[in-house]
Design an enzyme around this catalytic site. Structure first.
Site, mmCIF file in Angstrom:
data_model
loop_
_atom_site.group_PDB
_atom_site.id
_atom_site.type_symbol
_atom_site.label_atom_id
_atom_site.label_comp_id
_atom_site.label_asym_id
_atom_site.label_seq_id
_atom_site.Cartn_x
_atom_site.Cartn_y
_atom_site.Cartn_z
ATOM 1 N N GLY A 86 10.320 -0.788 13.427
ATOM 2 C CA GLY A 86 11.697 -0.322 13.223
ATOM 3 C C GLY A 86 11.790 0.051 11.749
ATOM 4 N N GLY A 88 11.803 -0.655 8.513
ATOM 5 C CA GLY A 88 11.551 -1.888 7.761
ATOM 6 C C GLY A 88 11.717 -1.740 6.263
ATOM 7 C CE LYS A 109 7.072 5.889 3.180
ATOM 8 N NZ LYS A 109 6.132 6.990 3.433
ATOM 9 C CG ASP A 121 7.649 -5.054 -0.961
ATOM 10 O OD1 ASP A 121 7.688 -4.121 -0.118
ATOM 11 O OD2 ASP A 121 6.971 -4.986 -2.011
ATOM 12 N N GLY A 122 10.040 -4.289 1.702
ATOM 13 C CA GLY A 122 11.055 -3.238 1.846
ATOM 14 C C GLY A 122 10.994 -2.192 0.738
ATOM 15 N NE ARG A 175 10.655 10.412 5.205
ATOM 16 C CZ ARG A 175 10.452 9.272 5.883
ATOM 17 N NH1 ARG A 175 11.266 8.904 6.851
ATOM 18 N NH2 ARG A 175 9.418 8.520 5.612
ATOM 19 C CG ASP A 250 5.512 4.003 14.275
ATOM 20 O OD1 ASP A 250 4.395 4.061 14.814
ATOM 21 O OD2 ASP A 250 5.669 3.668 13.088
ATOM 22 C CG ASN A 251 4.503 7.205 11.289
ATOM 23 O OD1 ASN A 251 5.585 6.682 11.049
ATOM 24 N ND2 ASN A 251 3.368 6.786 10.748
ATOM 25 C CG ASP A 260 6.435 7.543 7.531
ATOM 26 O OD1 ASP A 260 6.401 7.300 6.299
ATOM 27 O OD2 ASP A 260 6.508 6.639 8.384
HETATM 28 P P1 AMP Z 1 4.371 3.192 8.400
HETATM 29 O O1 AMP Z 1 2.931 2.883 8.597
HETATM 30 O O2 AMP Z 1 4.762 3.509 6.990
HETATM 31 O O3 AMP Z 1 4.878 4.201 9.350
HETATM 32 O O4 AMP Z 1 5.157 1.822 8.690
HETATM 33 C C1 AMP Z 1 5.023 1.072 9.890
HETATM 34 C C2 AMP Z 1 6.064 -0.008 9.932
HETATM 35 O O5 AMP Z 1 5.915 -0.930 8.833
HETATM 36 C C3 AMP Z 1 7.503 0.465 9.851
HETATM 37 O O6 AMP Z 1 8.297 -0.379 10.645
HETATM 38 C C4 AMP Z 1 7.816 0.299 8.380
HETATM 39 O O7 AMP Z 1 9.196 0.195 8.163
HETATM 40 C C5 AMP Z 1 7.093 -0.997 8.061
HETATM 41 N N1 AMP Z 1 6.753 -1.141 6.633
HETATM 42 C C6 AMP Z 1 5.804 -0.489 5.942
HETATM 43 N N2 AMP Z 1 5.780 -0.890 4.652
HETATM 44 C C7 AMP Z 1 6.743 -1.838 4.516
HETATM 45 C C8 AMP Z 1 7.224 -2.640 3.426
HETATM 46 N N3 AMP Z 1 6.697 -2.549 2.207
HETATM 47 N N4 AMP Z 1 8.224 -3.493 3.689
HETATM 48 C C9 AMP Z 1 8.773 -3.595 4.901
HETATM 49 N N5 AMP Z 1 8.370 -2.881 5.964
HETATM 50 C C10 AMP Z 1 7.363 -2.009 5.788
HETATM 51 MG MG MG Z 2 6.445 5.218 9.634
#
Ligand code: AMP
Ligand code: MG
Length: 449
Positions: A86, A88, A109, A121-122, A175, A250-251, A260
């Protein structure tokens, strides 16, 4: 154009998202504002202070969403289903219409933790933000349907990451996307057997992104659109030599707009096994496997829609992927070659000959396309290119080579240069090489457009 706020997403209901609070950052230093993108949604008139208030502190844009929303979704990551993801580290900040009348989103992001952050850490590293600027500028210039990087603000925190020298600097990115409805949003509803939710979301996407009414055949019409758009996206990646790196479901945006950007790279030559992400040891998302990977994701959408539709029409829609990909690849490659399409059969033959010659010869893609633009391929490309050269001679240029870009050398975006642009910032806080590169990319974009 005046800013035209929208709140379409709210009609989906609160089962689709969670209202969240943005992080408060110790600093907000504006590093990049994309006035070209801002002009497309009537926001270019903001002062820098207003810009930072909206895109660094997330004060709502008048008339748009009253509070940021973390969107709910699941997805297959490297073919493994994950129901814990979701938004994150991002949220949907605002919706609006653009100059073309399209419903657009501003999403973030690195804007803080949400209910979906898990162990994270978001946050977004500054390097991650800079890399996303470079990817989007380059893809836009190369004619790929992509999200735009709208804003990058440095936020003054120290982050720890396994894949960057740490501590490292932090940023928050905004974005501009044509929607944030991922295949994973449908997968989540299917996972919970939420048929009403699937119908609501199908109608929403058809209405807002494909301009069509709801109806009994809505799921198959939706799937057919997604098939066509994502097949075109896959084709555009191949013509651009782009390797996204993380083609998880999810991407994948159902509008077929690429977005992304994490461990992306451009392949130096037509090398099907070229891998972008160091963690993709099996090469699932290697350059040459991207069309198949995207098709696999779209199949997951079909499986989710099976809850509200019969199988046969969904399969029929899926069968459109290969022809749409082939047509899209020919279009994208002819565009990059700077020639006008002829008939489908000739275009296809040329594309196949070109792919083969590029693969066998291993010539640098940037150099090849730079030289071939307009259809006159020079003798520096050897006998592998004989068929391409003769077929190309039947094609007419779509544009004269009169832009100053053609007097110089090809603008590429390979890993050494990406690293050196970043080093200037990391070592000396020197942002000049990055802005010079963005200008060079935009010049190439003008020459190609
Ligand atoms: P991504 O690989 O960037 O598409 O991310 C996959 C999932 O991991 C998504 O739910 C993102 O929101 C979560 N995510 C990636 N990096 C972080 C982070 N530093 N803190 C919290 N959630 C993250
Ligand atoms: Mg993503």
């Amino acid at each position: 154009m005046a800013f035209a706020p929208q709140q379409a997403i709210l009609a989906l209901g609160d089962g689709f998202y969670d209202p969240v609070t943005p992080a408060t950052f110790p600093q907000t230093i504006l590093r990049y504002r994309n006035d070209r993108a801002a002009a497309s949604v009537g926001l270019e008139g903001l002062s820098d202070a207003e810009w930072i208030a909206h895109f660094g502190r997330f004060e709502p844009l008048p008339g748009s969403l009253p509070q940021p929303l973390a969107l709910r979704y699941h997805g297959h990551q490297f073919r493994v289903y994950n129901p814990e993801i979701g938004d994150g580290r991002g949220f949907l900040f605002a919706q609006m219409t653009d100059t073309g009348g399209r419903l657009m989103d501003l999403g973030t992001k690195g804007s803080g933790r949400t209910p979906y952050s898990r162990f994270g850490d978001g946050r977004l590293t500054l390097k991650g933000g800079v890399r996303e600027i470079l990817a989007t500028e380059m893809l836009e210039a190369l004619g790929v349907e992509t999200s735009r990087t709208f804003s990058l603000i440095e936020t003054g925190e120290s982050l720890h990451r396994g894949d960057e020298p740490s501590p490292t600097r932090s940023s928050v990115l905004v974005r501009l996307n044509h929607g944030h409805i991922r295949i994973g949003v449908f997968q989540r509803l299917a996972y919970f057997q939420d048929e009403d939710g699937l119908r609501t979301l199908t109608a929403y996407v058809l209405r807002h992104y494909f301009g069509e009414p709801d109806g009994p055949d809505a799921p198959q019409r939706l799937l057919a659109h997604v098939v066509a758009r994502t097949a075109r996206m896959a084709a555009q990646f191949m013509a651009a030599g782009f390797v996204h790196g993380v083609l998880n479901s999810d991407n994948i945006n159902v509008t077929g707009e690429s977005f992304d950007y994490g461990p992306w790279r451009f392949t130096p030559s037509w090398a099907p096994h070229f891998i972008a992400a160091y963690f993709d040891q099996n090469g699932l998302y290697a350059f040459g496997r991207q069309p198949e990977a995207i098709y696999w994701d779209v199949m997951q959408l079909a499986i989710s829609l099976r809850l509200i539709a019969e199988e046969a029409p969904l399969i029929e829609a899926l069968e459109g992927f290969a022809p749409a990909y082939q047509q899209g690849e020919a279009e994208a490659i002819l565009w990059r070659l700077g020639v006008q399409p002829r008939d489908a059969a000739s275009d296809r033959t040329l594309t196949e000959a070109l792919e083969k010659a590029l693969h066998q010869s291993g010539v640098p893609l940037d150099l090849f396309y730079f030289n071939a633009f307009g259809g006159q391929l020079s003798d520096q490309f050897g006998s592998e290119f004989d068929e391409v050269r003769s077929r190309l001679s039947d094609y007419r240029p779509r544009k004269a080579r009169d832009h100053a870009y053609w007097q110089g050398s090809p603008c590429g975006m390979h890993i050494d240069e990406v690293e050196s642009l970043w080093s200037a910032i990391a070592d000396r806080d020197d942002w000049a090489p990055l802005s010079a590169k963005i200008s060079a990319i935009r010049r190439m974009g003008e020459a190609l457009a």
